[in-house]
Each structure stands twice: as C-alpha cells, then as structure tokens.
Design a protein around this motif. Structure first.
Motif, mmCIF file in Angstrom:
data_model
loop_
_atom_site.group_PDB
_atom_site.id
_atom_site.type_symbol
_atom_site.label_atom_id
_atom_site.label_comp_id
_atom_site.label_asym_id
_atom_site.label_seq_id
_atom_site.Cartn_x
_atom_site.Cartn_y
_atom_site.Cartn_z
ATOM 1 N N LYS A 19 66.733 12.225 13.184
ATOM 2 C CA LYS A 19 66.022 13.351 12.575
ATOM 3 C C LYS A 19 65.833 13.075 11.084
ATOM 4 C CE LYS A 19 67.724 17.137 15.375
ATOM 5 N NZ LYS A 19 66.533 17.945 15.391
ATOM 6 N N LEU A 76 59.627 24.006 7.540
ATOM 7 C CA LEU A 76 60.185 24.574 8.769
ATOM 8 C C LEU A 76 59.853 23.715 9.986
ATOM 9 C CD1 LEU A 76 59.510 28.357 8.135
ATOM 10 C CD2 LEU A 76 61.697 27.139 7.962
ATOM 11 N N ALA A 77 58.653 23.126 10.025
ATOM 12 C CA ALA A 77 58.273 22.272 11.149
ATOM 13 C C ALA A 77 59.109 20.998 11.172
ATOM 14 C CB ALA A 77 56.793 21.935 11.075
ATOM 15 N N ARG A 79 62.088 20.584 10.211
ATOM 16 C CA ARG A 79 63.476 20.855 10.606
ATOM 17 C C ARG A 79 63.676 20.727 12.109
ATOM 18 N NH1 ARG A 79 65.132 26.412 8.561
ATOM 19 N NH2 ARG A 79 66.790 25.958 10.025
ATOM 20 N N THR A 80 62.588 20.846 12.888
ATOM 21 C CA THR A 80 62.705 20.816 14.346
ATOM 22 C C THR A 80 62.297 19.474 14.949
ATOM 23 O OG1 THR A 80 60.468 21.642 14.709
ATOM 24 C CG2 THR A 80 62.206 23.289 14.418
ATOM 25 N N VAL A 81 62.024 18.462 14.116
ATOM 26 C CA VAL A 81 61.511 17.179 14.589
ATOM 27 C C VAL A 81 62.646 16.221 14.916
ATOM 28 C CG1 VAL A 81 60.279 15.106 13.821
ATOM 29 C CG2 VAL A 81 59.298 17.335 13.437
ATOM 30 N N THR A 82 62.477 15.479 16.008
ATOM 31 C CA THR A 82 63.357 14.367 16.363
ATOM 32 C C THR A 82 62.466 13.174 16.665
ATOM 33 O OG1 THR A 82 64.968 15.873 17.337
ATOM 34 C CG2 THR A 82 65.146 13.557 17.945
ATOM 35 N N TRP A 93 59.396 14.245 18.988
ATOM 36 C CA TRP A 93 59.666 15.499 19.678
ATOM 37 C C TRP A 93 59.704 16.608 18.644
ATOM 38 C CZ3 TRP A 93 62.324 11.043 21.069
ATOM 39 C CH2 TRP A 93 62.187 10.635 22.398
ATOM 40 N N THR A 94 59.003 17.694 18.914
ATOM 41 C CA THR A 94 59.032 18.875 18.054
ATOM 42 C C THR A 94 59.538 20.039 18.883
ATOM 43 O OG1 THR A 94 57.122 18.026 16.858
ATOM 44 C CG2 THR A 94 57.669 20.331 16.524
ATOM 45 N N ARG A 95 60.557 20.679 18.384
ATOM 46 C CA ARG A 95 61.209 21.796 19.091
ATOM 47 C C ARG A 95 61.650 21.383 20.496
ATOM 48 N NH1 ARG A 95 56.774 24.129 16.782
ATOM 49 N NH2 ARG A 95 57.241 25.313 14.909
ATOM 50 N N GLY A 96 62.132 20.153 20.635
ATOM 51 C CA GLY A 96 62.660 19.681 21.905
ATOM 52 C C GLY A 96 61.624 19.211 22.906
#
Length: 177
Positions: A19, A76-77, A79-82, A93-96
């Motif tokens: 991340k 904010l976007a 923060r959810t990225v892998t 991956w965004t938000r899983g």
C-alpha cells in the motif's frame, strides 16, 4: 490477502503486494490551487469590502469547494488502494476490488522515483505496442490529445522498498517475455 488472491487468474501467483506508505495531501497536479487560493482570497477581500450579493457568495463558495475538494478526494481514494505484482500482471485494488490490471509483457521497463524518506514510486515506461501507436500520432496531435491512444501506465505510489519492487517487476517481465 485472501481477497487479493481471489482476483488472480488461474495459475497466476502473487509475488508482491503493498500500500502507499505516505499519502501527500497535495500533488504536482494541484499546482492550480496556488493561483486559485490567491484569486479566491482577493475575491473574498473585495467582496467583504464592497458587499457582494448573496448569489455571488454562493457561486464563490461552490467554485472554491470544487477546487479544494480534489486533493481531499485524492487523499481518501489513495488510503484504500493496494498494489500487487503477479508473475503476469500489475494489479491495483481499490476498496478491496480489482480496479485496474496491466499485463507485464505490454508494459515497458519499470523505473523508480525515490523520496528522501526511503519510499518511492515505481512506474512503467512505454510498452512495445504503445511506442508504435504513439509514433503514429504527429507531435501536434499528441499535444492536443487527439487520437484514441491512451498512454496511461500504472504507478505504484509511495511504496516501501521501491528498488526491490522494481527489480521484482523487471524479473517477472523477463520471465513472461
């Protein structure tokens, strides 16, 4: 990690995932905010001084909200990225959920931009097919964005050990060759 493995293709192996470690609130694209802050600061100063009508205040608030919300939404976007590198692809991956994937064989060689804190960004240069497509466009067409060639490549932003990840991606690229 199980969700990441669930999105893999049959026979594909996840080699690395990570991340962003450092998420800046402002990016280079937000340079437009500097003149916007000056403009809106002057508008408020002269508006208070000369008594703007309520309609102009409403427009000023809406436009400034649009300008200043972009960095917050970007933050904010991210923060959810892998990010993931498999033996075949670079996956985001965004938000899983898988939001983007690029085959390594279609991408050019990876590069690194390191930050002073040890994190860095791993990106990919033009791929083989993209170089041919980009050469078909004249310089004028490219500067105006004419043509249906999308020259957007994955970037793994502000990850730890970027040189190790770059070497891993280059090795996987050679193996898929």
């Amino acid at each position: 990690m199980d969700q990441l493995n669930a999105d893999l293709l049959p026979g594909e192996r996840l080699l690395w995932s990570g991340k962003p470690q450092r998420i800046p609130l402002l990016t280079k694209m937000d340079v437009i905010l500097v003149p916007a802050v000056l403009f809106f600061g002057l508008a408020v100063f002269f508006g208070v001084r000369n008594g703007f009508s309520p309609f102009i205040w409403l427009v000023l608030v809406l436009v400034s909200g649009a300008f200043f919300s972009r960095p917050v939404v970007h933050y904010l976007a991210l923060r959810t990225v892998t990010y993931g590198i498999t033996d075949r692809r670079v996956v985001v991956w965004t938000r899983g959920r898988q939001s983007a994937a690029h085959y390594l064989k279609d991408l050019g060689p990876p590069y690194v931009r390191e930050n002073p804190d040890g994190t860095g960004t791993v990106g990919f240069n033009l791929g083989r097919g993209d170089i041919a497509a980009a050469n078909e466009l004249s310089g004028l067409d490219r500067s105006f964005g004419i043509g249906n060639v999308e020259l957007k490549y994955p970037e793994l932003l502000n990850i730890e050990h970027p040189t190790v990840v770059r070497d891993l991606a280059a090795s996987a690229q050679r193996d898929t060759g």
